[in-house]
Design a protein around this motif. Structure first.
Motif, PDB file in Angstrom:
ATOM      1  N   GLY A  30       2.793   4.255  -1.044  1.00  0.00           N
ATOM      2  CA  GLY A  30       2.850   4.855  -2.230  1.00  0.00           C
ATOM      3  C   GLY A  30       1.381   4.477  -3.211  1.00  0.00           C
ATOM      4  O   GLY A  30       1.325   5.240  -4.234  1.00  0.00           O
ATOM      5  N   THR A  31       0.845   3.456  -2.975  1.00  0.00           N
ATOM      6  CA  THR A  31      -0.370   2.962  -3.839  1.00  0.00           C
ATOM      7  C   THR A  31      -1.461   3.670  -3.112  1.00  0.00           C
ATOM      8  O   THR A  31      -2.559   4.247  -3.772  1.00  0.00           O
ATOM      9  CB  THR A  31      -0.491   1.593  -3.586  1.00  0.00           C
ATOM     10  N   ILE A  79      -4.714   5.733  -4.488  1.00  0.00           N
ATOM     11  CA  ILE A  79      -6.055   5.508  -4.370  1.00  0.00           C
ATOM     12  C   ILE A  79      -7.186   6.575  -3.916  1.00  0.00           C
ATOM     13  O   ILE A  79      -7.967   6.768  -4.367  1.00  0.00           O
ATOM     14  CB  ILE A  79      -6.222   4.212  -3.319  1.00  0.00           C
ATOM     15  N   ALA A 136      -7.535   9.067  -6.515  1.00  0.00           N
ATOM     16  CA  ALA A 136      -8.641   8.610  -7.298  1.00  0.00           C
ATOM     17  C   ALA A 136      -9.947   8.719  -6.733  1.00  0.00           C
ATOM     18  O   ALA A 136     -10.965   9.182  -7.599  1.00  0.00           O
ATOM     19  CB  ALA A 136      -8.192   7.181  -7.796  1.00  0.00           C
ATOM     20  N   ILE A 137     -10.153   8.411  -5.657  1.00  0.00           N
ATOM     21  CA  ILE A 137     -11.452   8.414  -5.038  1.00  0.00           C
ATOM     22  C   ILE A 137     -11.950   9.788  -4.953  1.00  0.00           C
ATOM     23  O   ILE A 137     -12.949  10.430  -5.635  1.00  0.00           O
ATOM     24  CB  ILE A 137     -11.335   8.110  -3.747  1.00  0.00           C
ATOM     25  N   LEU A 184       0.800  -1.220   0.074  1.00  0.00           N
ATOM     26  CA  LEU A 184       0.167  -0.122   0.016  1.00  0.00           C
ATOM     27  C   LEU A 184       0.922   1.341   0.033  1.00  0.00           C
ATOM     28  O   LEU A 184       0.367   2.444  -0.441  1.00  0.00           O
ATOM     29  CB  LEU A 184      -0.778  -0.083   1.140  1.00  0.00           C
TER      30      LEU A 184
END
Lengths: 109, 109
Positions: free
Chosen positions: A11-12, A16, A19-20, A9
């Motif tokens: 960096g990801t 996320i 993006a939300i 998770l």
DNA sequence: TTCACTATTCAGCGTTACTATGTACCAGTA
DNA sequence: TACTGGTACATAGTAACGCTGAATAGTGAA
């Protein structure tokens, strides 16, 4: 959550959340609940709030305080132009990674 | 390399290396070179070696010292049963993440 | 002997997610 | 009034991981 997910998770999760926010403005509590719904079962609240503080300080989001009917005022975050740029950059990096890994997965077995 | 990639590699790089080793045994220098070939342009050597030490201590790989014609002896790593299990677990976690992100990417724009 | 390539190791650092805890506001209820 | 539970945000401390930068060491060619 498994330690493996935790590390992945890094960096990801930022991507996320961006993006939300690219879909609609949202506040921390809401985002946390949504993530848990999506299967990120043990996402810690603190994690999301810390992340939001970070992206706010980097100027990727705009913030508005909105009174809530059920508790303290909400801090509603929305993606700004810089945030959108950052999100696109994230998708490019993500694509690069997924392509490499897809190759490995096919070749590796 | 971008800071974004750096963060995203956390947790992922280990899976990448395990995937490489699942195809054939390899040693550190070789793995680093291969990664750079694949576009991970600025992977630091130290990073790969540290990772190899880690997975060795966790018992995911077997190690054999093999003399080299061109330098100090190589430490050749090969994936063992436990490593294979771990790799499968990695793919499961990776799939989970990619599915979530794919959904976000479609819905988000 | 100097340089370049191969090959490994390590100390110190920055970033990130987690743990654990605390604060605060409101509604329902006994 | 006092208690409970849900909403909402914040933060100090910790662990894991990848990077930076440097050191060490063996080999062969200029």
């Amino acid at each position: 959550m498994g330690k493996q997910v935790t590390e992945m998770l890094k960096g990801t999760l930022e991507g996320i959340v961006l993006a939300i926010l690219s879909g609609r403005p949202a506040y921390g509590y809401e985002i946390t609940a949504w993530l848990r719904d999506q299967g990120f079962s043990d996402i810690a609240e603190g994690t999301v709030y810390a992340l939001l503080v970070r992206i706010e300080q980097r100027g990727l989001v705009d913030v508005e305080k909105v009174p809530s009917e059920k508790g303290p005022p909400r801090k509603v975050y929305s993606l700004n132009a810089q945030g959108r740029e950052h999100l696109e950059e994230f998708w490019r990096t993500w694509s690069f990674l997924t392509e490499r890994l897809e190759q490995l997965r096919e070749g590796g077995n």
